[in-house]
Design a protein around this motif. Sequence first.
Motif, short mmCIF file in Angstrom:
data_model
loop_
_atom_site.label_atom_id
_atom_site.label_comp_id
_atom_site.label_asym_id
_atom_site.label_seq_id
_atom_site.Cartn_x
_atom_site.Cartn_y
_atom_site.Cartn_z
N GLN A 3 0.82 -1.22 0.00
CA GLN A 3 0.00 0.00 0.00
C GLN A 3 0.85 1.26 0.00
OE1 GLN A 3 -2.20 -0.99 3.57
NE2 GLN A 3 -3.94 -1.77 2.39
N LEU A 40 -5.94 2.29 -8.20
CA LEU A 40 -5.89 2.54 -6.77
C LEU A 40 -4.69 3.40 -6.41
CD1 LEU A 40 -7.36 1.97 -4.14
CD2 LEU A 40 -5.96 -0.09 -3.85
N TRP A 41 -3.56 3.17 -7.09
CA TRP A 41 -2.37 4.01 -6.86
C TRP A 41 -2.67 5.46 -7.22
CZ3 TRP A 41 0.58 7.14 -10.02
CH2 TRP A 41 1.79 7.58 -9.48
N HIS A 55 -4.59 6.98 -4.47
CA HIS A 55 -3.67 7.20 -3.35
C HIS A 55 -2.85 8.46 -3.56
CE1 HIS A 55 -0.48 5.18 -0.54
NE2 HIS A 55 -1.08 6.19 0.02
N MET A 90 -9.85 10.23 2.78
CA MET A 90 -10.00 8.83 2.41
C MET A 90 -11.47 8.43 2.39
SD MET A 90 -8.59 5.48 4.48
CE MET A 90 -9.74 5.81 5.83
N ASN A 137 -13.43 7.57 -1.08
CA ASN A 137 -13.98 6.23 -1.26
C ASN A 137 -15.44 6.28 -1.70
OD1 ASN A 137 -11.64 4.88 -0.65
ND2 ASN A 137 -12.15 4.51 1.48
N LEU A 177 -9.71 3.17 -0.85
CA LEU A 177 -8.48 3.35 -0.09
C LEU A 177 -8.67 2.83 1.33
CD1 LEU A 177 -7.54 6.95 -1.26
CD2 LEU A 177 -6.32 4.85 -1.82
N HIS A 181 -3.17 2.81 3.40
CA HIS A 181 -2.69 3.79 2.42
C HIS A 181 -2.32 5.10 3.10
CE1 HIS A 181 -4.95 1.06 -0.36
NE2 HIS A 181 -3.88 1.28 -1.10
#
Length: 494
Positions: A106, A116-117, A120, A263, A267, A276, A280
């Motif tokens: 993560q 997802l990265w 983040h 976060m 989300n 996330l 993370h």
Amino acid sequence: MLLLGLLLLLPLLAATHLLWGRWMLRSLHLPPLVPGFLHLLQPNLPIYLLGLTQKLGPVYRLRLGLQEVVVLNSKSTIEEAMIKKWVDFAGRPHTPSYKLVSLDDQDLAVGDYSPLWKAHKKLTRSALLLGIRSSMESLVQEQTQEFCERMRAQAGNPVEIHKEFSLLTCTIICYLTFGDKEDSLVHSFHDCIQNLLSTWEHWSIQILDIVPFLRFFPNPSLWRLKRAVERRDQIVKEQLRRHKESLMTDQCRDMTHYMLQGMRKQNVEEGPGGQLLEGHVHMAMVDLFIGGTETTATTLSWAVAFLLHHPEIQKRLQEELDRELGPSASDSRVQYKDRARLPLLNATIAEVLRLRSSVPLALPHRTTRPSSILGYDIPEGMIVIPNLLGANLDETLWERPHEFWPERFLQPGAQPSALTFGCGARVCLGEPLARLEVFLVLTQLLRAFTLLPPAGALPSLQPKPHCGTSLQVPPFQVLLQPRHAGAPRLGESQ
């Protein structure tokens, strides 16, 4: 007997891996290959890699143990890969050391490219640029002022300046990230990060990335690294617990509060596919400490080392500061907007960043799909190393590239920008904070003190050999002579 069998099997596995790799790439137009596989033993790897361009050009391949990599050594090739074709080169290699220091994969800095990265990165970037933007400069100013007061108390005594800069930058990151600058927390996290970095960069850990099956053999450094990671995670988890207990909607005291709130909001917006996790946020905080303490401290230390070698430039900088901001460092706080009035200071900072990139080879990239650079085929999954220092010393772009010459940035005509913080999707997210810190600290330091070598002993300007991913300054001391009226002079009683 089993160990002997494994040792006999290693050469066979290496040969099979090499032959299979050649067979799979036989139809591609690949960059030229450098003979040998012990290149990591070179004492100054970035300069060695730059030297290879004289025969092979700015793009070539070389073997690091069982691993084959492509090295980019010019500004144009790095920008072609990281900006023009950034999606092709946005990945990270899946190495044993990265998995060790990342919490359940993560991590942002060493995490592989994915939707997802991207989420983040968006959260961390917004925390830096939006969450604490209004308070960032005042916090750095406050800590810098306290730093100068501590240095004034040591006037007349040689100071290990890098250690002081390292504690200063760690204090700033603690304050911005946790809202806490207590000495116990700062020293605890500082010692933890120092231990983690020194262990991570040890050859016995780095070799695991180029000969991965060595991780199955006993390795004391590997055990130390695991303990350092456990200690790191204990500190961060305790801070996360405290922040969750005090978390209130629409109230952000620091970056951790901002990221926890962000976060949840992100989300909801992203939906189930881009969720996330608290891990993370955990690893974003770790990245801020690892990327925002030692690198900035190293840049500041190199700046002091160069100014000790060039007292005439230091004098001109102080004259510029006195003329534009006033002669007394205690009259008012320096504002970041004042940098427009200080062209020589800006040029000096730019020259230090050009000559001494704190992470000269950046972090290795990995191709996410087949691509090309300068007409050469780059297959999917290839590890790519951008030699940032090599690009900053390119003789085709820079006049007298190895010389410390800030005036190059004051000459008429546009100068190329140095690739110190990388570029493209993987550019260093902490660049705005790092530039702010370097400017404010050097401004306050030069307004308050004249930097002198103790007993005339000048520091070495050659980086420490075999220093892993960073370009570390050799240890040195400096005398800080107070400048403003009424301050004790060196050698006088206080």
